[in-house]
Design a protein around this motif. Sequence first.
Motif, PDB file in Angstrom:
ATOM      1  N   GLY A   1       0.230  -0.764   0.196  1.00  0.00           N
ATOM      2  CA  GLY A   1      -0.323  -0.236  -0.014  1.00  0.00           C
ATOM      3  C   GLY A   1       0.872   1.226  -0.414  1.00  0.00           C
ATOM      4  O   GLY A   1       0.590   2.223   0.378  1.00  0.00           O
ATOM      5  N   THR A   2       1.718   1.026  -0.443  1.00  0.00           N
ATOM      6  CA  THR A   2       2.671   2.338  -0.537  1.00  0.00           C
ATOM      7  C   THR A   2       3.043   3.045  -1.940  1.00  0.00           C
ATOM      8  O   THR A   2       4.028   3.885  -1.997  1.00  0.00           O
ATOM      9  CB  THR A   2       4.638   1.813   0.455  1.00  0.00           C
TER      10      THR A   2
ATOM     11  N   THR B   1      14.090   6.662   8.688  1.00  0.00           N
ATOM     12  CA  THR B   1      13.937   7.803   9.413  1.00  0.00           C
ATOM     13  C   THR B   1      13.645   8.825   9.664  1.00  0.00           C
ATOM     14  O   THR B   1      12.453   9.608   9.864  1.00  0.00           O
ATOM     15  CB  THR B   1      15.151   7.122  10.736  1.00  0.00           C
ATOM     16  N   GLN B   2      14.531  10.206   8.584  1.00  0.00           N
ATOM     17  CA  GLN B   2      13.685  11.121   8.213  1.00  0.00           C
ATOM     18  C   GLN B   2      12.484  11.150   6.600  1.00  0.00           C
ATOM     19  O   GLN B   2      11.906  12.298   6.495  1.00  0.00           O
ATOM     20  CB  GLN B   2      15.008  12.287   7.806  1.00  0.00           C
ATOM     21  N   ARG B   3      12.871  10.063   6.419  1.00  0.00           N
ATOM     22  CA  ARG B   3      11.407  10.126   4.865  1.00  0.00           C
ATOM     23  C   ARG B   3      11.246   9.149   4.440  1.00  0.00           C
ATOM     24  O   ARG B   3      10.598   9.402   3.341  1.00  0.00           O
ATOM     25  CB  ARG B   3      12.541  10.581   3.553  1.00  0.00           C
ATOM     26  N   GLY B   4      10.415   7.884   6.072  1.00  0.00           N
ATOM     27  CA  GLY B   4      10.346   6.614   5.264  1.00  0.00           C
ATOM     28  C   GLY B   4       8.516   7.118   4.982  1.00  0.00           C
ATOM     29  O   GLY B   4       8.492   6.452   3.970  1.00  0.00           O
ATOM     30  N   THR B   5       7.768   8.143   5.205  1.00  0.00           N
ATOM     31  CA  THR B   5       6.592   8.793   4.385  1.00  0.00           C
ATOM     32  C   THR B   5       6.715   8.994   3.634  1.00  0.00           C
ATOM     33  O   THR B   5       5.638   8.705   3.095  1.00  0.00           O
ATOM     34  CB  THR B   5       5.750   9.105   5.496  1.00  0.00           C
ATOM     35  N   GLU B   6       7.635   8.886   2.823  1.00  0.00           N
ATOM     36  CA  GLU B   6       7.668   9.473   1.676  1.00  0.00           C
ATOM     37  C   GLU B   6       8.363   8.394   0.620  1.00  0.00           C
ATOM     38  O   GLU B   6       8.636   8.220  -0.951  1.00  0.00           O
ATOM     39  CB  GLU B   6       8.712  10.390   1.386  1.00  0.00           C
ATOM     40  N   VAL B   7       8.550   7.574   1.290  1.00  0.00           N
ATOM     41  CA  VAL B   7       9.232   6.187  -0.150  1.00  0.00           C
ATOM     42  C   VAL B   7       8.467   4.654   0.335  1.00  0.00           C
ATOM     43  O   VAL B   7       7.731   4.515   0.771  1.00  0.00           O
ATOM     44  CB  VAL B   7      10.716   5.551   0.927  1.00  0.00           C
ATOM     45  N   ALA B   8       8.123   4.748  -1.777  1.00  0.00           N
ATOM     46  CA  ALA B   8       7.563   4.030  -1.797  1.00  0.00           C
ATOM     47  C   ALA B   8       8.040   2.544  -1.706  1.00  0.00           C
ATOM     48  O   ALA B   8       7.339   1.724  -1.052  1.00  0.00           O
ATOM     49  CB  ALA B   8       6.850   3.882  -3.455  1.00  0.00           C
TER      50      ALA B   8
ATOM     51  N   GLY C   1      19.746  -6.919   8.874  1.00  0.00           N
ATOM     52  CA  GLY C   1      19.648  -5.277   8.908  1.00  0.00           C
ATOM     53  C   GLY C   1      18.734  -4.378   7.584  1.00  0.00           C
ATOM     54  O   GLY C   1      18.152  -4.079   8.110  1.00  0.00           O
ATOM     55  N   TRP C   2      19.099  -4.784   6.432  1.00  0.00           N
ATOM     56  CA  TRP C   2      18.078  -3.801   5.746  1.00  0.00           C
ATOM     57  C   TRP C   2      16.585  -4.320   5.793  1.00  0.00           C
ATOM     58  O   TRP C   2      15.353  -3.424   5.700  1.00  0.00           O
ATOM     59  CB  TRP C   2      18.092  -4.766   4.301  1.00  0.00           C
ATOM     60  N   GLN C   3      16.874  -5.752   5.805  1.00  0.00           N
ATOM     61  CA  GLN C   3      15.027  -5.788   6.037  1.00  0.00           C
ATOM     62  C   GLN C   3      14.622  -5.914   7.647  1.00  0.00           C
ATOM     63  O   GLN C   3      13.402  -5.510   7.629  1.00  0.00           O
ATOM     64  CB  GLN C   3      15.730  -7.181   6.425  1.00  0.00           C
ATOM     65  N   GLU C   4      15.214  -5.538   8.293  1.00  0.00           N
ATOM     66  CA  GLU C   4      14.212  -4.627   9.585  1.00  0.00           C
ATOM     67  C   GLU C   4      14.189  -3.410   9.490  1.00  0.00           C
ATOM     68  O   GLU C   4      13.725  -3.243   9.809  1.00  0.00           O
ATOM     69  CB  GLU C   4      15.435  -5.603  10.713  1.00  0.00           C
ATOM     70  N   ILE C   5      15.494  -2.942   9.262  1.00  0.00           N
ATOM     71  CA  ILE C   5      14.708  -1.667   8.740  1.00  0.00           C
ATOM     72  C   ILE C   5      14.143  -1.215   8.621  1.00  0.00           C
ATOM     73  O   ILE C   5      12.528  -0.315   7.934  1.00  0.00           O
ATOM     74  CB  ILE C   5      16.140  -0.293   8.891  1.00  0.00           C
ATOM     75  N   CYS C   6      13.575  -1.880   7.001  1.00  0.00           N
ATOM     76  CA  CYS C   6      11.907  -1.446   6.088  1.00  0.00           C
ATOM     77  C   CYS C   6      11.571  -1.941   6.699  1.00  0.00           C
ATOM     78  O   CYS C   6      10.463  -1.188   6.786  1.00  0.00           O
ATOM     79  CB  CYS C   6      13.069  -2.541   4.825  1.00  0.00           C
ATOM     80  N   ALA C   7      11.328  -3.773   7.033  1.00  0.00           N
ATOM     81  CA  ALA C   7       9.995  -3.316   7.949  1.00  0.00           C
ATOM     82  C   ALA C   7       9.815  -2.837   9.183  1.00  0.00           C
ATOM     83  O   ALA C   7       8.412  -2.269   9.418  1.00  0.00           O
ATOM     84  CB  ALA C   7      10.408  -4.510   9.002  1.00  0.00           C
TER      85      ALA C   7
ATOM     86  N   HIS D   1       9.902   0.384   9.388  1.00  0.00           N
ATOM     87  CA  HIS D   1       9.236   1.580   8.759  1.00  0.00           C
ATOM     88  C   HIS D   1       7.999   0.808   8.126  1.00  0.00           C
ATOM     89  O   HIS D   1       7.583   2.427   7.037  1.00  0.00           O
ATOM     90  CB  HIS D   1      10.410   3.034   7.828  1.00  0.00           C
ATOM     91  N   GLY D   2       7.664   0.378   7.768  1.00  0.00           N
ATOM     92  CA  GLY D   2       6.611  -0.255   6.644  1.00  0.00           C
ATOM     93  C   GLY D   2       6.880   0.158   4.962  1.00  0.00           C
ATOM     94  O   GLY D   2       6.202   0.357   4.554  1.00  0.00           O
ATOM     95  N   VAL D   3       8.379  -0.403   4.706  1.00  0.00           N
ATOM     96  CA  VAL D   3       8.998   0.020   3.534  1.00  0.00           C
ATOM     97  C   VAL D   3       9.385  -1.383   3.253  1.00  0.00           C
ATOM     98  O   VAL D   3      10.106  -1.898   3.582  1.00  0.00           O
ATOM     99  CB  VAL D   3      10.004   1.568   3.078  1.00  0.00           C
ATOM    100  N   PRO D   4       8.857  -1.718   2.102  1.00  0.00           N
ATOM    101  CA  PRO D   4       8.824  -3.350   1.407  1.00  0.00           C
ATOM    102  C   PRO D   4      10.330  -2.842   0.674  1.00  0.00           C
ATOM    103  O   PRO D   4      10.671  -2.017   0.566  1.00  0.00           O
ATOM    104  CB  PRO D   4       7.734  -3.373   0.213  1.00  0.00           C
ATOM    105  N   LEU D   5      10.978  -3.804   0.748  1.00  0.00           N
ATOM    106  CA  LEU D   5      11.433  -4.463   0.009  1.00  0.00           C
ATOM    107  C   LEU D   5      12.769  -4.892  -0.965  1.00  0.00           C
ATOM    108  O   LEU D   5      12.087  -6.032  -1.105  1.00  0.00           O
ATOM    109  CB  LEU D   5      13.197  -4.566   1.153  1.00  0.00           C
TER     110      LEU D   5
END
Length: 377
Positions: free
Chosen positions: A75-76, A125-132, A151-157, A159-163
């Motif tokens: 939904g991003t 952290t700064q712009r996650g709500t703008e990242v699809a 680490g990539w997977q955890e930080i994406c998860a 912030h609710g951003v798919p990888l």
Amino acid sequence: MNPIPFLRPQLPSLEAIGAYYRLAEEARFYSNGGPCERLLRERLSDHLGGVGCVPVHNATSGITIAVRAVTDAAGTGDRRFVVMPSYTFVATAGAVRMLGYEPLFIDVEPAAWQMDGEALTDVLTQRGTEVAAVLGTHTFGLPPAAKVQQGWQEICAEHGVPLVIDAAAGFGAVDDTGTLTGRDQAPHVFSFHATKTFGIGEGGLVTTLDADLLERIDALHSFGFVQGRLATYAGVNAKMDELHAASALAVLDGFDEILRRRREIAAYYREHLEPHGFAFQTGAAGGTWQAGYLVAPDAATRAAVLSGAAAASVGVTAYYDRPVHRHPAYADAPVHGGMTVTDDLAARALALPMANDLSEQERQRVVEVVLDAARGR
């Protein structure tokens, strides 16, 4: 002496391809998931330990489909940016631009040349709500260490951003735990271009262990069809035809030996060049070695090597010497944080000749030319 080209692609013989293509001829079924494509899915899945596989006609389309699938599922899709490293090939950025997203470039780290985890954390952290989505890359087909991938997977998860992972040259690569690239929930996209270690001419593969994403990706690569001719999604035609599937099956038959030969050549390069200040990626032994990627001790040495190799008709080149954010097409795209490592690597990057049949004499000559040029600069 005979010239040594940078790359000397080698596809399977017509006889080897024909042994599989006869399945399509006998069925009179040449695309749309014919017998070769279906068999290829099964064998690729088996090779990767049961992962879901969708063959595609090229990796750029594979990236487009994978990004579309994950953003729809998460939904991003209405967000503006797709985060990615700039130290990559332009197709990574081109695919997301074609989807209407803006690349948001970040730096890589200096030892393995992979997307920097701290930079990724900071941008989300700064712009996650703008990242699809985040479009990570396996630089030169080499997967990062398992902890880095986690680490990539955890930080994406978080912030609710798919990888999605662009692992273009990486089919057959293993990480520091010995795990084959592509065994993951996050979609991985591979290229089967003629110049890749797994080369068929044009083609690619998308893999995932996520059943929902697998259905979406499979549908999106075939007009959006899920059942019969009912378009559940707005898809495209990115299917792999039977001739290329037959070629891939023939490559797969001898792929372990291809990898062994290339890794042996790469080990020779490392053994003879690392003591002289040339650096290879951390974990490089597990790569697939489309070419002999390394960096010179400094920019002046790189320039001397390129000049000396050209004079000796040895195909040493600079690869990723222009990061994506410095190409005219992407010069207006935003950059988050500094690009210190990316710019440094780009100024020292080299790529040495590679081929399945690169002879012992040829690899010796490559090393001699590189070292002679470096010493004489």
